[in-house]
Write an enzyme that holds these catalytic residues in place. Structure first.
Site, PDB file in Angstrom:
ATOM      1  CD  GLU A 127      -2.883  -1.224   2.356  1.00 18.84           C
ATOM      2  OE1 GLU A 127      -2.788  -0.361   3.243  1.00 18.84           O
ATOM      3  OE2 GLU A 127      -3.769  -2.099   2.357  1.00 18.84           O
ATOM      4  CG  ASN A 169      -0.495  -7.094  -1.386  1.00 19.66           C
ATOM      5  OD1 ASN A 169      -1.039  -7.773  -2.249  1.00 19.66           O
ATOM      6  ND2 ASN A 169      -1.032  -6.921  -0.179  1.00 19.66           N
ATOM      7  CG  HIS A 206      -9.694  -5.876   0.705  1.00 17.27           C
ATOM      8  ND1 HIS A 206      -9.965  -7.014   1.429  1.00 17.27           N
ATOM      9  CD2 HIS A 206      -8.384  -5.617   0.899  1.00 17.27           C
ATOM     10  CE1 HIS A 206      -8.870  -7.415   2.039  1.00 17.27           C
ATOM     11  NE2 HIS A 206      -7.890  -6.590   1.733  1.00 17.27           N
ATOM     12  CD  GLU A 235      -4.494  -7.980   1.696  1.00 19.10           C
ATOM     13  OE1 GLU A 235      -5.359  -7.246   2.214  1.00 19.10           O
ATOM     14  OE2 GLU A 235      -3.281  -7.755   1.781  1.00 19.10           O
ATOM     15  CG  ASP A 237     -12.620  -8.975   1.788  1.00 21.78           C
ATOM     16  OD1 ASP A 237     -12.394  -8.087   0.944  1.00 21.78           O
ATOM     17  OD2 ASP A 237     -12.337  -8.827   2.992  1.00 21.78           O
TER      18      ASP A 237
END
Ligand code: XIL
Length: 298
Positions: A127, A169, A206, A235, A237
């Protein structure tokens, strides 16, 4: 194949989950996790505050607990994450300039060195780019040590473990039209051109109503892959866990040879960092419709 991991393995991919050390005593949780997944990401246990709570005093207790559980059950491990603006111990937040740059490198050396030869891929930097349309870096103490902090971290990680794949990432880099995606793409292209060691890009994925899935994900994956790096969904979701959106993400990964695996950010909805969104594939012991959609797409 009857499990996510076995289905993904049919095309030489992995299917992983974020695992929390605090839940390893929950039998329903470990039964699902052991049955379904072939890759493990420690949800918090390898972050800066967990691994170096005081300067020079590394603590791998929780990280090792997850690592050992994974390996004893035949799974590989994604290391997450070496340098991130969040989850920093206070001693690190208090540093700046050359002292902070040295502490960053020491941290990479300490953590990557401890797990040398044992990790499939490290999220070396997490990030580092700003949201919105600036196209620039996120302001952070690391960024204030100089623009070259990211490449310095990747070079240190490569030296500390030549066998681990080294990933950048981030989130909000899934939609190809986003400025942030293009900024990270330009960095990876620059790293490859100049020989900075980078092997993979992690798309967190996400997805929410404010930051939704878009079919251009496939273009993003293939565009990064064309630069000569692997791509992973790291990640995943999705708010509300719509089955068709989960299937679309799987299909986008499977469409690109260098998309090597998918990780969901938790096992059951109750384990999620945003449980109110019910974003995962299990509810208690039960497989949700999204699970069937993913298994069918793999
Ligand atoms: C989250 C964890 O799921 C939470 O338990 C923790 O409180 C905060 O971090 N991007 C990342 C992950 O790279 O490390 C974050 O994990 C979620 C967003």
């Amino acid at each position: 194949a009857g499990t996510l991991g076995a289905a993904a393995a049919q095309s030489d991919r992995y299917f992983g989950a974020a695992i929390s050390a605090a839940r390893l005593g929950d039998e329903q949780y470990t039964t699902i996790a052991n049955r379904e997944f072939t890759m493990v990401t420690p949800e918090n246990e390898m972050k800066l505050d967990a691994t170096q709570p005081a300067r020079g005093q590394f603590n791998f207790t929780a990280g090792d607990r997850i690592y050992n559980w994974a390996v004893q059950n035949g799974k590989r491990v994604r290391g997450h994450t070496l340098l991130w603006h969040a989850a920093q111990p206070s001693w690190l937040q208090a540093l700046s300039g050359a002292a902070l740059r040295q502490a960053m490198i020491d941290h990479v050396n300490g953590v990557v060195g401890h797990y040398r030869g044992k990790i499939y891929a490290w999220d070396v930097v997490n990030e580092a780019y700003a949201d919105g349309d600036s196209g620039g870096r996120r302001d952070s103490n690391f960024q204030r040590t100089g623009d070259d902090w990211i490449e310095a971290a990747f070079r240190a990680a490569r030296a500390a473990d030549p066998a681990a794949k080294l990933c950048y990432n981030d989130y909000n880099i899934e939609n190809w039209s986003w400025t942030k995606t293009q900024a990270v793409y330009a960095m990876v292209r620059d790293f490859k051109q100049r020989g900075v060691p980078i092997d993979c890009v992690g798309l967190q994925a996400h997805f929410t109503s404010g930051s939704p899935y878009n079919a251009s994900l496939r273009t993003t994956i293939s565009s990064f892959a064309a630069l000569g790096v692997d791509v992973q969904i790291t990640e995943l979701d999705i708010q509300g866990a719509p089955p068709q959106t989960y299937a679309a993400v799987v299909n986008d990964c499977l469409a690109v040879a260098r998309c090597t695996g998918i990780t969901v950010w938790g096992v059951r909805d109750q384990d999620s960092w945003r449980p109110g969104d019910s974003p995962l594939l299990f509810s208690g012991a039960d497989k949700k419709p999204a699970y069937d959609a993913v298994l069918g797409a793999l």
